[in-house]
Design a protein around this motif. Structure first.
Motif, mmCIF file in Angstrom:
data_model
loop_
_atom_site.group_PDB
_atom_site.id
_atom_site.type_symbol
_atom_site.label_atom_id
_atom_site.label_comp_id
_atom_site.label_asym_id
_atom_site.label_seq_id
_atom_site.Cartn_x
_atom_site.Cartn_y
_atom_site.Cartn_z
ATOM 1 N N ILE A 153 0.864 -1.179 0.000
ATOM 2 C CA ILE A 153 0.000 0.000 0.000
ATOM 3 C C ILE A 153 0.900 1.228 0.000
ATOM 4 O O ILE A 153 1.764 1.355 0.874
ATOM 5 C CB ILE A 153 -0.919 0.017 1.227
ATOM 6 C CG1 ILE A 153 -1.844 -1.198 1.232
ATOM 7 C CG2 ILE A 153 -1.755 1.295 1.264
ATOM 8 C CD1 ILE A 153 -2.724 -1.293 2.454
ATOM 9 N N ASP A 169 -9.707 -5.101 1.151
ATOM 10 C CA ASP A 169 -9.718 -6.506 1.522
ATOM 11 C C ASP A 169 -9.834 -7.428 0.309
ATOM 12 O O ASP A 169 -10.304 -7.042 -0.750
ATOM 13 C CB ASP A 169 -10.853 -6.802 2.519
ATOM 14 C CG ASP A 169 -12.182 -6.156 2.150
ATOM 15 O OD1 ASP A 169 -12.237 -4.913 2.048
ATOM 16 O OD2 ASP A 169 -13.180 -6.891 1.948
ATOM 17 N N ASN A 176 4.214 -4.259 4.901
ATOM 18 C CA ASN A 176 3.611 -3.704 6.107
ATOM 19 C C ASN A 176 2.492 -2.735 5.753
ATOM 20 O O ASN A 176 2.525 -2.087 4.702
ATOM 21 C CB ASN A 176 4.655 -2.974 6.945
ATOM 22 C CG ASN A 176 5.685 -3.931 7.520
ATOM 23 O OD1 ASN A 176 5.335 -4.973 8.053
ATOM 24 N ND2 ASN A 176 6.951 -3.578 7.403
ATOM 25 N N ILE A 177 1.521 -2.645 6.639
ATOM 26 C CA ILE A 177 0.515 -1.592 6.508
ATOM 27 C C ILE A 177 1.190 -0.282 6.892
ATOM 28 O O ILE A 177 1.740 -0.160 7.984
ATOM 29 C CB ILE A 177 -0.690 -1.869 7.415
ATOM 30 C CG1 ILE A 177 -1.338 -3.202 7.028
ATOM 31 C CG2 ILE A 177 -1.707 -0.741 7.316
ATOM 32 C CD1 ILE A 177 -2.413 -3.650 7.971
ATOM 33 N N VAL A 195 -8.674 -4.210 5.643
ATOM 34 C CA VAL A 195 -7.541 -4.674 4.852
ATOM 35 C C VAL A 195 -7.338 -6.171 5.059
ATOM 36 O O VAL A 195 -6.233 -6.691 4.914
ATOM 37 C CB VAL A 195 -6.260 -3.899 5.209
ATOM 38 C CG1 VAL A 195 -6.358 -2.451 4.751
ATOM 39 C CG2 VAL A 195 -5.968 -3.963 6.705
ATOM 40 N N ASN A 198 -5.395 -10.375 2.965
ATOM 41 C CA ASN A 198 -4.217 -10.039 2.192
ATOM 42 C C ASN A 198 -3.036 -10.802 2.791
ATOM 43 O O ASN A 198 -3.236 -11.757 3.527
ATOM 44 C CB ASN A 198 -3.991 -8.524 2.195
ATOM 45 C CG ASN A 198 -4.919 -7.798 1.237
ATOM 46 O OD1 ASN A 198 -4.744 -7.856 0.029
ATOM 47 N ND2 ASN A 198 -5.928 -7.122 1.785
ATOM 48 N N PHE A 200 -0.252 -9.284 4.494
ATOM 49 C CA PHE A 200 0.569 -8.326 5.207
ATOM 50 C C PHE A 200 1.456 -9.021 6.237
ATOM 51 O O PHE A 200 1.112 -10.092 6.766
ATOM 52 C CB PHE A 200 -0.302 -7.283 5.910
ATOM 53 C CG PHE A 200 -1.047 -6.397 4.960
ATOM 54 C CD1 PHE A 200 -0.374 -5.544 4.109
ATOM 55 C CD2 PHE A 200 -2.435 -6.422 4.903
ATOM 56 C CE1 PHE A 200 -1.053 -4.726 3.223
ATOM 57 C CE2 PHE A 200 -3.125 -5.610 4.026
ATOM 58 C CZ PHE A 200 -2.434 -4.762 3.185
ATOM 59 N N GLN A 219 -7.597 -7.198 10.071
ATOM 60 C CA GLN A 219 -6.325 -7.502 9.429
ATOM 61 C C GLN A 219 -6.081 -9.002 9.385
ATOM 62 O O GLN A 219 -4.954 -9.460 9.499
ATOM 63 C CB GLN A 219 -5.190 -6.785 10.162
ATOM 64 C CG GLN A 219 -5.342 -5.271 10.081
ATOM 65 C CD GLN A 219 -4.235 -4.557 10.806
ATOM 66 O OE1 GLN A 219 -3.115 -4.993 10.827
ATOM 67 N NE2 GLN A 219 -4.556 -3.422 11.405
#
Length: 225
Positions: A153, A169, A176-177, A195, A198, A200, A219
């Motif tokens: 992102i 999502d 990393n976020i 999100v 995913n 991450f 998450q």
């Protein structure tokens, strides 16, 4: 005091400028139509020979006859977005969810400075989100869930301080976020952040009590194949 002749000249010039803008918008939309597969003929009214696109179905214009809304959700369209859509400078709503659109998001979409709602969900878009989307300072709703986006992102998303809803999502994002995005939860206007599903790294969550004001922060990682 301006003379009547000056006033007539000014009005004529303004009309000419508006006409040029309308024509360029019609050209941009016609160019997009030429790249799309439209099995249900929902774009049949998009006739580039008309003075402006304001009479076309699925298009809304303001009082100056410039395009403010493109609404093509659930229209069975296939094909890409194109850079020429940046020639819609007053566009506020781009609604193209629930189609079969594919390819990359052009970086030029980040030039749509008046955009308030961008709905890309439930398509087949892929690749990374361009950092230029962080220039959309008026953006309030951004939904890009259920696609095949990948990469990270962009940290530039932390500049989207007007965002209220952000859904990314069910994609293939990794890394990393960005902390700048989490700051929008703590200090911005963000009310919905999803999100989940995913890839991450780690599990990072907002750090103060304002998290309780956010409707959803999910998450959960995507299950491995």
């Amino acid at each position: 005091m301006a003379s009547f002749r000056d006033l007539v000249f000014f009005l004529s010039l303004a009309s000419s400028i508006a006409a040029v803008l309308c024509n360029s918008e019609g050209d941009a939309l016609a160019a997009w139509k030429s790249e799309l597969v439209d099995p249900n003929n929902v774009l049949q009214s998009w006739d580039p020979s008309l003075v402006n696109p304001c009479t076309w179905f699925h298009i809304t214009c303001n009082i100056n006859n410039t395009v403010t809304r493109v609404d093509l959700g659930n229209a069975s369209l296939s094909g890409p977005l194109i850079p020429q859509l940046a020639n819609l400078p007053n566009l506020q709503f781009l609604i193209i969810n629930d189609n079969n659109l594919s390819g990359l998001i052009p970086k030029e979409i980040g030039m749509l400075s008046n955009l308030r709602s961008l709905f890309l969900s439930k398509n087949k878009f892929s690749g990374s989100l361009p950092p230029s989307l962080g220039n959309l300072s008026s953006l309030v709703f951004f939904e890009a869930h259920d696609n095949s986006f990948s990469g990270i992102i962009p940290t530039s998303f932390g500049a989207l301080t007007s965002l209220k809803n952000l859904r990314l999502d069910n994609n293939n994002f990794s890394g990393n976020i960005p902390f700048t995005l989490l700051q929008l939860v703590n200090f911005g206007n963000l009310q919905l952040l999803n999100v989940s599903l995913n890839s991450f790294m780690g599990s990072v969550r907002p750090t103060n009590s304002s998290e309780m004001a956010v409707t959803t922060i999910i998450q959960d990682p995507k299950a491995p194949n």
